[in-house]
Scaffold this motif. Structure first.
Motif: not given
Lengths: 86, 169
Positions: A1, A24, A28, A31-32, A57-59, A62, B1, B120
Motif C-alpha cells: 500500500m 503488518m 491485517v 482490514f478484517n 455498493n454506495s453503503c 460510505r 487478509m 444506500a
C-alpha cells in the motif's frame, strides 16, 4: 500500500523487523475488522443475488470512508499523546 | 487478509447418478472486472440503456398494435394503396409508442438509480418512489390531479411487478 519508509538511524535490524511485523499484524487486523463491520452493516442477510446491488455498493463506499477517517483521527489523537522520541 | 483459497474437489458419492457440482475456489475480481462493473454502476449509463430497451419494446408493441388496428376499406383504395396506408399507420403508431416507452424507461431507471444511491439501501421503497416520479412526469400535462393519479397508479404497478419478479428469483 504505502511506500516503504527508510529505517531511522539507531535501530537495529531485528527491531525494524519486529516493528514491521507489528505493523503488518495491525494492518491485517484493521482490514478484517473493516470488512466485517461494513459487511454486517450494509449487506442484507437474505442473499437474493450474488452481486452487490447499487444500494449496497454506495453503503459500502460510505462505510469504508467513514471507518478509514475515524481510524486516522483516532490514530492521530493517540500518537499525539505519546512523548516525543529521544 | 482473510482469503479462502482452498479448492475442494468434488467428492463423488458412490452410486449417485447425478453430476455433483464442483466447488471452486473464491476468485477476487480483477481490476478490469471491477472497472467493467463500475460502468454499470453509473446512473447515466443505466438510464440510457433502459431508455433504449424501452424504445425497442415500444417499437415492437407499436408495430403489433398498428398492424392489428387497420380499417380495411376495399371500396376507396386499391390493394397497393391500402398496403402503403397501413404501413404508414403502423410506422406512426410504433414511433410514438417507441418514444413514450423510451421516456418511461429512462425516467424510471434514472429515478430508481438516484434514489437507491442516495438512500444506500435496496428496498421496495426505491421502486415505489421511482414509479411515482415516472407516473407523475408522464401525466404532468393533465394538471396536478392527473399527475397525482399517474403517480399513485404507476407506483402501484411497479411495486406489483417488482414483487412478482421477486417471488420467482
Amino acid at each position: 500500500m504505502a511506500a516503504p519508509s527508510p529505517i531511522p538511524a539507531g535501530i537495529s535490524k531485528e527491531q525494524a523487523f519486529s516493528m514491521a511485523q507489528t505493523e503488518m499484524e495491525y494492518r491485517v487486523e484493521l482490514f478484517n475488522k473493516l470488512a466485517q463491520t461494513c459487511f454486517v452493516k450494509c449487506v442484507d442477510k437474505r442473499y437474493k443475488e450474488n452481486e452487490l446491488n447499487m444500494g449496497e455498493n454506495s453503503c459500502i463506499d460510505r462505510c469504508v470512508s467513514k471507518y478509514w477517517q475515524v481510524n486516522g483521527m483516532v490514530g492521530q489523537l493517540l500518537s499525539a499523546g505519546k512523548p516525543p522520541p529521544q | 487478509m482473510s482469503n479462502d483459497s482452498s479448492a475442494e474437489p468434488a467428492a463423488g458419492s458412490s452410486g449417485s447418478n447425478e453430476s455433483v457440482t464442483k466447488i471452486e475456489p473464491i476468485r477476487m475480481p480483477t481490476i478490469e472486472e471491477m472497472r467493467a462493473q463500475e460502468v454499470w454502476n453509473n446512473c447515466a449509463v443505466k438510464s440510457v440503456a433502459s431508455g433504449v430497451m424501452g424504445g425497442g419494446l415500444g417499437l415492437m408493441m407499436g408495430l403489433f398494435m398498428g398492424a392489428l388496428d387497420n380499417p380495411i376499406m376495399h371500396d376507396t383504395m386499391t390493394g397497393r394503396q391500402q398496403f402503403v396506408y397501413t404501413a404508414k399507420q403502423m410506422g406512426q403508431r410504433s414511433w410514438s409508442s417507441c418514444k413514450t416507452f423510451a421516456v418511461m424507461g429512462l425516467v424510471y431507471s434514472a429515478a430508481e438509480c438516484i434514489v437507491e444511491k442516495a438512500r444506500a439501501k435496496h428496498d421496495i421503497i426505491n421502486t415505489a418512489v421511482a414509479g411515482c416520479v415516472t407516473g407523475g412526469a408522464m401525466s404532468a400535462r393533465g394538471g396536478p390531479k392527473a399527475a397525482c393519479m399517474g403517480c399513485v397508479g404507476f407506483a402501484t404497478f411497479s411495486v406489483l411487478i417488482e414483487k412478482f419478479f421477486d417471488r420467482h428469483t
